[in-house]
Design an enzyme around this catalytic site. Structure first.
Site, PDB file in Angstrom:
ATOM      1  N   ASP B 139      18.288  66.275  77.879  1.00 22.99           N
ATOM      2  CA  ASP B 139      19.277  66.902  76.996  1.00 22.99           C
ATOM      3  C   ASP B 139      18.543  67.377  75.738  1.00 22.99           C
ATOM      4  O   ASP B 139      18.141  66.567  74.908  1.00 22.99           O
ATOM      5  CB  ASP B 139      20.368  65.905  76.598  1.00 22.99           C
ATOM      6  CG  ASP B 139      21.297  65.576  77.767  1.00 22.99           C
ATOM      7  OD1 ASP B 139      20.857  65.700  78.930  1.00 22.99           O
ATOM      8  OD2 ASP B 139      22.459  65.200  77.512  1.00 22.99           O
ATOM      9  N   LYS B 202      25.796  72.045  76.929  1.00 20.95           N
ATOM     10  CA  LYS B 202      26.465  70.851  76.415  1.00 20.95           C
ATOM     11  C   LYS B 202      26.926  71.146  74.993  1.00 20.95           C
ATOM     12  O   LYS B 202      26.211  71.820  74.237  1.00 20.95           O
ATOM     13  CB  LYS B 202      25.462  69.689  76.465  1.00 20.95           C
ATOM     14  CG  LYS B 202      25.860  68.416  75.779  1.00 20.95           C
ATOM     15  CD  LYS B 202      24.828  67.312  76.053  1.00 20.95           C
ATOM     16  CE  LYS B 202      25.050  66.101  75.156  1.00 20.95           C
ATOM     17  NZ  LYS B 202      24.026  65.062  75.319  1.00 20.95           N
ATOM     18  N   LYS B 238      28.876  70.244  79.950  1.00 22.26           N
ATOM     19  CA  LYS B 238      29.027  68.865  79.483  1.00 22.26           C
ATOM     20  C   LYS B 238      29.586  68.836  78.076  1.00 22.26           C
ATOM     21  O   LYS B 238      28.851  69.063  77.115  1.00 22.26           O
ATOM     22  CB  LYS B 238      27.675  68.146  79.534  1.00 22.26           C
ATOM     23  CG  LYS B 238      27.704  66.735  78.939  1.00 22.26           C
ATOM     24  CD  LYS B 238      26.375  66.013  79.094  1.00 22.26           C
ATOM     25  CE  LYS B 238      26.356  64.696  78.307  1.00 22.26           C
ATOM     26  NZ  LYS B 238      25.055  64.030  78.335  1.00 22.26           N
TER      27      LYS B 238
END
Lengths: 287, 302
Positions: B139, B202, B238
């Protein structure tokens, strides 16, 4: 002038310091002793119970953390506010068919009872805490501590006095509560919510719901986030259901069936103690 | 992918904010009950990136987190495990070991998370380290400062460079939408990330408020949809941070279903970055199964 149609109030619930209607949007008729329609009240659903328990749980930490002295002040403040709004409550009690004298007596007794319990907030652990003799180098002491969230089922008679007699000892020590008001006679309980709102009681410490018992009792008694139940309803079936459902999460159940709510016997610290746990501390000391 | 399909990022795709909010609130009114609710709750549980990103994280805490990820609630062993655990790079090895022989993935934040204020070299090293420790997913954060300056090429190149060192590991690109100011910027950052090679986009680090919101998520989902239509490549989504209640999780699932279709309703394409959501989902699942409202006291913290 044509006859005016009187506007009948729809009493709302008191949850988390706000006055929401039931999430179900339902209401039901409230009548006086002679079947005259006097007002409407919210017909709460299990989701309203859920929301009230949530509000009660979130309020617990803050209320419990207040000093006992401050909780006493807040309880005293409720009494003061009630004194100032005596007339409203007398009228509301009269609406349900009670005589002026009896109604006034009920309000007075209720106010005095609040003051009685306001006094206990910072005395309960002195009177009921103990220092225990132990056979080791420890200073060992026990003190009573609030239980948590208490579900209260109110009786039908004396709807103001009984509700106050049940709420005051519960919240005095830092518990919070969800109260199911009387099904037939809930108005003074809901109006009492307005008094609570105006008197420094943090939102969520007391939550008051109205509606049909068969739609709310099941959820209240089985809810795992409720730590204790105080039942003052005379209904045997409700009592049985509470006993059974409480066993799911081993809640304490206190059945409190009063013959005479005016009696001085309701002013005693033992009801306060019912909703407290004993906390014992072992503190090492030099030999 | 041919260069010709890459759009000009200096062009702004206009976003109708009122329209987005309106659509979100309309979709929020969907009522999901009974069996469908139970299914959706279990699906949401299987999509969680069970996360701990605190300075005080310890091996013990990560191991604890991993056992919960494997079996979220011991009294119901048939419940799905969560999709992944998400930790800092120096906890990856611990998590990897705790999760061996399971399907639960290990995701690691990297690239000077959460601010991203470091040189590219350091960010690349950070990523290489996490991958070498065994992270299945990375991430990364984008450089919001450069983005807001309009330095879109910088963002694009940075993401592409990180993607290259990720190797087999999936790359999730954190836009930190709470710092992007407008929905147009969210859309633009989503496009840049996807064209630069992101496998997932995300919303947030969880360290900035507001974190994930539904309007932002909808805009990103629409960007994914448009990207898919243009290129035929599926990109995952996400939302992370601030999603605490099962009810919100279900609302997110509705957004996904209505924007991207059911192909995205799988842990391969949609994740929740959350830590406290797991327990609320569990409480609601147990409530659905038993009919009794639950208390948080009966569920483990991590």
């Amino acid at each position: 002038m044509a006859d005016r149609i009187e506007v009948l109030k729809t009493y709302k619930t008191y949850v988390g310091g706000k006055f929401p209607r039931s999430e179900s949007d339902r209401t039901y008729r409230i009548t006086d002793g002679k079947d005259n329609h006097i007002a409407n009240a919210c017909r709460c659903s299990r989701k309203d119970v859920r929301d009230a328990v949530l509000a009660s749980r979130s309020a617990f930490g803050g209320w419990y953390a207040r000093t006992a002295y401050n909780r006493g002040q807040v309880l005293y403040r409720i009494a003061e506010m009630l004194e100032g709004r005596k007339d409203q409550f007398v009228n509301e009690l009269k609406l349900s068919g009670v005589k002026q004298k009896v109604a006034l007596n009920e309000v007075h007794t209720a106010i005095d009872r609040l003051i009685y319990f306001a006094g206990w907030t910072d005395k309960i652990s002195q009177v009921f805490g103990t220092v225990n003799p132990v056979a080791s180098a420890h200073f060992n002491f026990s003190s009573p501590d609030a239980t948590g969230v208490v579900g209260i089922i109110a009786p039908d008679e004396h709807p103001l006095l009984s509700v106050i007699s049940l709420i005051a000892p519960v919240i005095a020590t830092g518990n919070t509560c969800v109260l199911l008001a009387s099904e037939t006679n809930p108005l003074p309980a809901v109006s009492f919510g307005e008094v609570l709102h105006a008197s420094d009681v943090p939102g969520g410490v007391v939550n008051i719901l109205t509606g049909y018992r068969n739609e709310t009792v099941e959820t209240l008694t089985s809810h795992k986030d409720i730590n204790a139940l105080l039942l003052a309803s005379r209904d045997i079936e409700t009592g049985k259901l509470a006993d059974e459902n409480a066993s799911l999460s081993v809640k304490r159940v206190v059945q409190y069936r009063a013959e005479d709510w005016f009696s001085g016997e309701h002013e005693n610290p033992y009801l306060v103690l019912e909703f407290m746990e004993t906390k014992t501390t072992w503190h090492p000391v030099g030999a | 992918m041919s260069v010709s399909v890459i759009q000009d990022f200096n062009q702004t795709i206009p976003i109708d904010q009122v329209g987005v909010e309106e659509r979100v609130s309309r979709l929020n009114k969907r009522s999901i009950k009974k069996e469908s609710k139970l299914q959706a709750l279990k699906l949401a549980l299987s999509m969680i990136d069970h996360t701990t990103l605190e300075g005080k994280d310890s091996k013990g805490k990560v191991i604890q987190l991993c056992s919960k990820a494997k079996m979220p609630y011991a009294p119901m062993p048939d419940l799905p495990s969560v999709a992944a655990v998400c930790v800092y790079p120096n906890m990856v090895a611990t998590a990897k070991k705790a999760l061996r022989d399971t399907a639960v993935k290990v995701a690691s934040v990297a690239t000077a998370f959460p601010s991203g204020m470091a040189q590219l070299g350091i960010k690349l090293d950070d990523t290489r380290y996490a991958v070498s420790e065994g992270a299945d997913e990375i991430d990364m954060v984008i450089s919001r400062g450069e983005f807001l300056k309009g330095n879109y090429t910088f963002i694009f190149d940075e993401i592409a460079a990180i993607k290259e060192v990720c190797g087999e590991a999936h790359l999730k690109v954190i836009l930190e939408t709470g710092e992007l100011e407008t929905l147009e910027n969210v859309r633009k950052a989503s496009d840049i990330a996807m064209y630069a090679g992101a496998d997932f986009i995300k919303t947030s680090t969880g360290k900035i408020s507001p974190a994930a919101t539904q309007p932002v998520t909808l805009v990103m989902l629409e960007a994914i949809r448009d990207f898919y239509r243009k290129t035929g490549t599926m990109v995952g989504m996400k939302p992370a941070g601030g999603i605490r209640k099962a009810k919100e999780a279900l609302q997110y699932l509705v957004l996904v279903r209505e924007t991207l279709g059911s192909a995205w309703l799988s842990p391969d394409w949609f994740r929740f970055g959350a830590s406290s959501l797991t327990n609320d989902l569990l409480m609601q699942i147990v409530k659905q199964e038993t009919g009794v409202y639950q208390s948080i006291n009966y569920f483990s913290n991590d």
